[in-house]
Design a protein around this motif. Structure first.
Motif, PDB file in Angstrom:
ATOM      1  N   UNK A   1      -4.918   9.416  -0.635  1.00  0.00           N
ATOM      2  CA  UNK A   1      -4.320   8.151  -0.198  1.00  0.00           C
ATOM      3  C   UNK A   1      -4.816   7.057  -1.116  1.00  0.00           C
ATOM      4  N   UNK A   2      -4.037   5.978  -1.206  1.00  0.00           N
ATOM      5  CA  UNK A   2      -4.439   4.814  -1.990  1.00  0.00           C
ATOM      6  C   UNK A   2      -3.747   3.579  -1.427  1.00  0.00           C
ATOM      7  N   UNK A   3      -4.183   2.431  -1.900  1.00  0.00           N
ATOM      8  CA  UNK A   3      -3.589   1.158  -1.477  1.00  0.00           C
ATOM      9  C   UNK A   3      -2.852   0.530  -2.666  1.00  0.00           C
ATOM     10  N   UNK A   4      -1.702  -0.058  -2.380  1.00  0.00           N
ATOM     11  CA  UNK A   4      -0.913  -0.724  -3.415  1.00  0.00           C
ATOM     12  C   UNK A   4      -1.639  -1.968  -3.912  1.00  0.00           C
ATOM     13  N   UNK A   5      -1.505  -2.275  -5.194  1.00  0.00           N
ATOM     14  CA  UNK A   5      -2.139  -3.475  -5.737  1.00  0.00           C
ATOM     15  C   UNK A   5      -1.233  -4.703  -5.636  1.00  0.00           C
ATOM     16  N   UNK A   6       0.071  -4.499  -5.449  1.00  0.00           N
ATOM     17  CA  UNK A   6       0.970  -5.639  -5.271  1.00  0.00           C
ATOM     18  C   UNK A   6       2.091  -5.268  -4.319  1.00  0.00           C
ATOM     19  N   UNK A   7       2.977  -6.214  -4.072  1.00  0.00           N
ATOM     20  CA  UNK A   7       4.055  -6.006  -3.099  1.00  0.00           C
ATOM     21  C   UNK A   7       5.289  -5.335  -3.696  1.00  0.00           C
ATOM     22  N   UNK A   8       5.269  -4.979  -4.954  1.00  0.00           N
ATOM     23  CA  UNK A   8       6.433  -4.377  -5.598  1.00  0.00           C
ATOM     24  C   UNK A   8       6.441  -2.863  -5.417  1.00  0.00           C
ATOM     25  N   UNK A   9       6.136  -2.403  -4.212  1.00  0.00           N
ATOM     26  CA  UNK A   9       6.022  -0.956  -4.004  1.00  0.00           C
ATOM     27  C   UNK A   9       7.357  -0.247  -4.188  1.00  0.00           C
ATOM     28  N   UNK A  10       8.461  -0.912  -3.901  1.00  0.00           N
ATOM     29  CA  UNK A  10       9.774  -0.279  -4.092  1.00  0.00           C
ATOM     30  C   UNK A  10       9.949   0.109  -5.556  1.00  0.00           C
ATOM     31  N   UNK A  11       9.629  -0.806  -6.462  1.00  0.00           N
ATOM     32  CA  UNK A  11       9.717  -0.508  -7.895  1.00  0.00           C
ATOM     33  C   UNK A  11       8.719   0.579  -8.283  1.00  0.00           C
ATOM     34  N   UNK A  12       7.512   0.491  -7.741  1.00  0.00           N
ATOM     35  CA  UNK A  12       6.473   1.469  -8.047  1.00  0.00           C
ATOM     36  C   UNK A  12       6.885   2.855  -7.582  1.00  0.00           C
TER      37      UNK A  12
END
Length: 141
Positions: A8-19
């Motif tokens: 598991x990990x945490x996203x660094x920004x809110x652009x998870x859809x692109x990621x």
């Protein structure tokens, strides 16, 4: 030798859809040639991914994942030798946990939100099995 790795990990920004789209694209290109299968579950804040394949290929990919700047707080939740794959049908399946029926999460978690850093690896693998049984995982190849 086949292995299954869950992290598991945490996203660094809110652009998870692109990621997520980029991860899926990279998986489609990389995984078949390396014999890797698996599932990526995500929300806007967290990622949870299970990888299966040969030990060397999975360990090498996990090493790349640990250095990936798109996420932080990478935590290994489960790693085991396996006799057969659970996710052989996906080069990388995908489940957006924000769109999952909250009652599914409540079966495995104190709250109806995905918090893999606070759950056991075995519970999370059971959750992924439930997502498979309810056809909540997309991207079958």
């Amino acid at each position: 030798m086949l292995v299954r790795l869950l992290y598991a990990s945490r996203a660094v920004d809110e652009k998870t859809c692109d990621t997520v789209q980029l991860i899926m694209q990279q998986s489609r290109l990389h995984n078949p040639a390396n014999g890797i299968t698996g599932v990526l579950c995500h929300t806007d804040q967290v990622f949870m991914q299970v990888l299966e394949g040969g030990r060397e290929a999975v360990n090498t990919l996990y090493g790349h994942i640990l250095r990936d700047p798109r996420h932080k707080d990478v935590m290994l939740l489960d790693y085991e030798e396996i006799t057969e794959r659970r996710y052989a049908g996906w080069t990388m399946g995908q489940a957006n946990m924000s769109k999952i029926n909250p009652s599914i999460l409540l079966k495995y978690s104190p709250l109806p939100v995905l918090d893999p850093h606070g759950m056991s690896g075995k519970m999370l693998l059971s959750l992924i099995d439930e997502l498979m049984a309810t056809a909540s995982i997309v991207g079958r190849t």
